[in-house]
Write a protein that holds these residues in place. Structure first.
Motif, PDB file in Angstrom:
ATOM      1  N   ALA A 240      21.724 -17.117  -8.801  1.00  0.00           N
ATOM      2  CA  ALA A 240      21.160 -16.674  -9.982  1.00  0.00           C
ATOM      3  C   ALA A 240      21.059 -17.754 -10.280  1.00  0.00           C
ATOM      4  N   TYR A 241      21.468 -19.271  -9.883  1.00  0.00           N
ATOM      5  CA  TYR A 241      21.032 -20.343 -10.551  1.00  0.00           C
ATOM      6  C   TYR A 241      20.160 -20.894 -10.182  1.00  0.00           C
ATOM      7  N   VAL A 242      19.565 -20.647  -8.817  1.00  0.00           N
ATOM      8  CA  VAL A 242      18.086 -21.148  -8.470  1.00  0.00           C
ATOM      9  C   VAL A 242      17.183 -20.406  -9.249  1.00  0.00           C
ATOM     10  N   PHE A 243      17.042 -19.408  -9.423  1.00  0.00           N
ATOM     11  CA  PHE A 243      16.208 -18.262 -10.209  1.00  0.00           C
ATOM     12  C   PHE A 243      16.178 -18.933 -11.371  1.00  0.00           C
ATOM     13  N   ASP A 244      17.472 -19.282 -12.201  1.00  0.00           N
ATOM     14  CA  ASP A 244      17.421 -19.517 -13.595  1.00  0.00           C
ATOM     15  C   ASP A 244      16.669 -20.720 -14.446  1.00  0.00           C
ATOM     16  N   LEU A 245      16.588 -21.815 -12.728  1.00  0.00           N
ATOM     17  CA  LEU A 245      16.460 -23.283 -12.767  1.00  0.00           C
ATOM     18  C   LEU A 245      14.877 -22.805 -13.105  1.00  0.00           C
ATOM     19  N   ARG A 246      14.411 -21.900 -12.497  1.00  0.00           N
ATOM     20  CA  ARG A 246      12.913 -22.118 -11.225  1.00  0.00           C
ATOM     21  C   ARG A 246      12.430 -21.540 -13.101  1.00  0.00           C
ATOM     22  N   ALA A 247      13.341 -20.011 -13.504  1.00  0.00           N
ATOM     23  CA  ALA A 247      12.496 -19.876 -14.876  1.00  0.00           C
ATOM     24  C   ALA A 247      12.281 -20.392 -16.050  1.00  0.00           C
ATOM     25  N   ARG A 248      13.425 -21.609 -15.773  1.00  0.00           N
ATOM     26  CA  ARG A 248      13.429 -22.632 -16.981  1.00  0.00           C
ATOM     27  C   ARG A 248      12.058 -23.855 -17.011  1.00  0.00           C
ATOM     28  N   LEU A 249      12.161 -23.821 -15.767  1.00  0.00           N
ATOM     29  CA  LEU A 249      11.280 -25.177 -15.219  1.00  0.00           C
ATOM     30  C   LEU A 249      10.072 -24.187 -15.847  1.00  0.00           C
ATOM     31  N   ARG A 250       9.398 -23.178 -15.370  1.00  0.00           N
ATOM     32  CA  ARG A 250       8.402 -22.605 -15.805  1.00  0.00           C
ATOM     33  C   ARG A 250       8.384 -22.273 -17.054  1.00  0.00           C
ATOM     34  N   SER A 251       9.246 -22.464 -17.876  1.00  0.00           N
ATOM     35  CA  SER A 251       9.083 -22.348 -19.773  1.00  0.00           C
ATOM     36  C   SER A 251       8.432 -24.277 -20.074  1.00  0.00           C
ATOM     37  N   LEU A 252       8.884 -24.574 -19.256  1.00  0.00           N
ATOM     38  CA  LEU A 252       9.027 -26.190 -19.978  1.00  0.00           C
ATOM     39  C   LEU A 252       7.979 -25.958 -19.640  1.00  0.00           C
ATOM     40  N   VAL A 253       6.820 -25.633 -17.672  1.00  0.00           N
ATOM     41  CA  VAL A 253       5.349 -26.102 -17.993  1.00  0.00           C
ATOM     42  C   VAL A 253       4.562 -26.015 -18.534  1.00  0.00           C
ATOM     43  N   GLU A 254       4.852 -24.337 -18.741  1.00  0.00           N
ATOM     44  CA  GLU A 254       4.395 -23.838 -19.940  1.00  0.00           C
ATOM     45  C   GLU A 254       4.150 -24.418 -21.056  1.00  0.00           C
ATOM     46  N   ALA A 255       4.822 -24.952 -22.041  1.00  0.00           N
ATOM     47  CA  ALA A 255       4.954 -25.738 -23.307  1.00  0.00           C
ATOM     48  C   ALA A 255       4.628 -26.777 -23.317  1.00  0.00           C
ATOM     49  N   GLY A 256       4.087 -27.565 -22.097  1.00  0.00           N
ATOM     50  CA  GLY A 256       3.325 -28.535 -21.447  1.00  0.00           C
ATOM     51  C   GLY A 256       4.058 -29.854 -22.225  1.00  0.00           C
ATOM     52  N   GLN A 257       5.612 -29.788 -21.621  1.00  0.00           N
ATOM     53  CA  GLN A 257       6.417 -30.668 -21.535  1.00  0.00           C
ATOM     54  C   GLN A 257       6.828 -31.390 -20.374  1.00  0.00           C
ATOM     55  N   VAL A 258       6.154 -31.473 -19.384  1.00  0.00           N
ATOM     56  CA  VAL A 258       6.377 -31.608 -17.981  1.00  0.00           C
ATOM     57  C   VAL A 258       5.331 -32.472 -17.881  1.00  0.00           C
ATOM     58  N   PRO A 259       4.881 -33.295 -17.137  1.00  0.00           N
ATOM     59  CA  PRO A 259       3.443 -34.619 -16.866  1.00  0.00           C
ATOM     60  C   PRO A 259       2.752 -33.463 -15.542  1.00  0.00           C
ATOM     61  N   GLU A 260       1.456 -34.350 -15.625  1.00  0.00           N
ATOM     62  CA  GLU A 260       0.435 -33.950 -15.767  1.00  0.00           C
ATOM     63  C   GLU A 260       0.642 -34.018 -13.726  1.00  0.00           C
ATOM     64  N   GLY A 261       1.013 -34.980 -13.634  1.00  0.00           N
ATOM     65  CA  GLY A 261       1.605 -35.326 -12.245  1.00  0.00           C
ATOM     66  C   GLY A 261       2.316 -34.968 -11.689  1.00  0.00           C
ATOM     67  N   LEU A 262       3.676 -34.514 -11.844  1.00  0.00           N
ATOM     68  CA  LEU A 262       4.579 -33.380 -11.613  1.00  0.00           C
ATOM     69  C   LEU A 262       4.459 -31.666 -12.092  1.00  0.00           C
ATOM     70  N   THR A 263       3.531 -31.864 -12.785  1.00  0.00           N
ATOM     71  CA  THR A 263       3.083 -30.269 -12.505  1.00  0.00           C
ATOM     72  C   THR A 263       2.171 -29.377 -11.523  1.00  0.00           C
ATOM     73  N   GLY A 264       1.628 -30.581 -10.901  1.00  0.00           N
ATOM     74  CA  GLY A 264       0.820 -30.268  -9.510  1.00  0.00           C
ATOM     75  C   GLY A 264       1.822 -30.374  -8.487  1.00  0.00           C
ATOM     76  N   LEU A 265       2.744 -30.842  -8.326  1.00  0.00           N
ATOM     77  CA  LEU A 265       3.954 -30.810  -7.583  1.00  0.00           C
ATOM     78  C   LEU A 265       4.842 -28.974  -8.005  1.00  0.00           C
ATOM     79  N   LEU A 266       4.923 -28.811  -9.121  1.00  0.00           N
ATOM     80  CA  LEU A 266       5.839 -27.866  -9.713  1.00  0.00           C
ATOM     81  C   LEU A 266       4.800 -26.406  -9.675  1.00  0.00           C
ATOM     82  N   VAL A 267       4.035 -25.817  -9.290  1.00  0.00           N
ATOM     83  CA  VAL A 267       3.354 -24.931  -9.906  1.00  0.00           C
ATOM     84  C   VAL A 267       3.215 -24.406  -8.582  1.00  0.00           C
ATOM     85  N   PRO A 268       3.219 -24.579  -7.261  1.00  0.00           N
ATOM     86  CA  PRO A 268       3.323 -24.147  -5.926  1.00  0.00           C
ATOM     87  C   PRO A 268       4.798 -23.629  -5.935  1.00  0.00           C
TER      88      PRO A 268
END
Length: 385
Positions: A240-268
């Motif tokens: 449950a923690y792994v899926f919750d962590l992924r949901a939080r990372l999604r919200s950070l990426v959508e809000a633009g709080q993640v650098p572009e280089g790291l975003t390209g690695l996290l999106v897949p």
């Protein structure tokens, strides 16, 4: 293999994890039953008995020395080459990779991370329990023994219990622990028992372990498998923690709080089969619209007063004027070059409605009033026919 081919596969894998777990209805998560508790207690008692027997230099230590002097690798040298490969089934690195690949496929099929997390918990327990006893007792192996008949304890060694044997029990036994059906569990239990017994006997044949090391390694691995149901709640919390962590990372990426280089690695890894990625991509064009290029403005060249007086322009010609060759295109900051005046005849051009009524419809030749019709011929209608 190209990166753009790998990313869609990762998206498909994580897309299946977004679905509900698909487990057989008749199979439940193993629980710590009374039968399992009794078996765990008996195994732990035998484990402690072997440790005490080695600490007191009992008959078990004498058996270790007798088999060491027997030197099985010299008695059956033809088996040496084959057993060198067989013992790899007990090494932690190769076996962990093979079993993790199988359990990864199981996770993809069942849409859950439980198989992989269970393997990680089992290996963690194995390293902690076996490693602590190895370092605590510090026993030397048969090839490094210094005193005949001694237990070779507290000498800086790390072979008691046998890590190859314990690892074989856990890594191959975890397949039976996570089996989907009762028949599959029994078959895999038999396979894991044969592999672990073979690996333990092989270490004795090669002279790398004492017999007591192998016995304690079998029991150490069995203790880990029997104690796993106690950790099932922690495994569920980790999933449950792994899926919750992924949901939080999604919200950070959508809000633009993640650098572009790291975003390209996290999106897949964060994408659910491309759906989340497509939703994000659809919102980007609305946020920033590309600038539209300036459109050229067509400006008609106005004739002079003398030309306007000599050349009347009908209404139908004005409608087609932008498409005529006399129109010039003028953009901002550009003035069209002067063009020579067109040759105009002295006779004005008449439109169709102003032509002589005697001319037939569709004819451009003007009618000749002085031309008399032929004798005997009927006069032609003025409107044509």
């Amino acid at each position: 293999m190209r990166t753009d081919q790998i990313l869609p596969r990762l998206e498909r894998v994580f897309a299946r994890l977004d679905r509900e777990p698909e487990r057989p209805a008749h199979l439940q998560t193993p629980r710590m039953s009374r039968h399992r508790v009794v078996l765990l207690g008996a195994t732990l008692g035998i484990y402690l008995a072997i440790v005490i027997a080695v600490l007191t230099t009992s008959w078990l230590v004498r058996l270790d020395w007798q088999i060491m002097f027997f030197r099985p690798y010299e008695q059956w040298p033809q088996l040496h080459a084959f057993l060198d490969y067989l013992v790899v089934l007990g090494q932690r690195g190769p076996t962990a990779v093979m079993v993790a690949a199988w359990l990864g496929w199981r996770s993809w099929r069942q849409h859950t991370l439980r198989p992989l997390i269970t393997l990680g918990v089992a290996l963690l327990l194995l390293n902690i329990t076996v490693g602590a006893v190895k370092l605590g007792l510090g026993r030397l192996g048969p090839h490094y023994a210094t005193e005949i008949g001694s237990a070779e304890l507290f000498a800086g060694g790390d072979i008691f219990p046998s890590g190859h044997t314990a690892n074989a029990v856990v890594t191959w036994g975890i397949l039976a622990y996570l089996a989907s059906t009762v028949v599959t569990r029994r078959v895999l239990s038999l396979v894991s028992a044969v592999v672990s017994l073979s690996v333990g006997a092989t270490t004795v044949y090669l002279g790398t372990h004492w017999v007591s090391d192998v016995l304690l390694g079998w029991l150490a691995g069995l203790l880990v498998l029997l104690a796993l149901p106690w950790f099932e709640p922690a495994i569920a919390m980790a999933e449950a923690y792994v899926f919750d962590l992924r949901a939080r990372l999604r919200s950070l990426v959508e809000a633009g709080q993640v650098p572009e280089g790291l975003t390209g690695l996290l999106v897949p890894l964060l994408s659910a089969g491309g759906k989340w990625q497509l939703e994000r991509a659809a919102a980007e064009p609305s946020e920033r619209q590309p600038a539209q290029p300036a459109q050229p403005v067509a400006v008609l060249r106005q004739p002079g007063a003398a030309e306007a007086a000599q050349v009347p322009v009908p209404a139908s010609a004005q409608a087609s004027a932008p498409a005529s060759a006399s129109a010039s295109v003028q953009t901002a900051g550009h003035q069209p070059a002067a063009r020579p005046a067109a040759h105009l005849s002295g006779r004005p051009h008449l439109i169709r409605s102003e032509r002589t009524p005697g001319a037939p419809a569709g004819s451009r030749r003007p009618a000749h009033a002085e031309r008399a019709p032929a004798r005997g011929a009927a006069p032609r209608p003025a409107t044509g026919g």
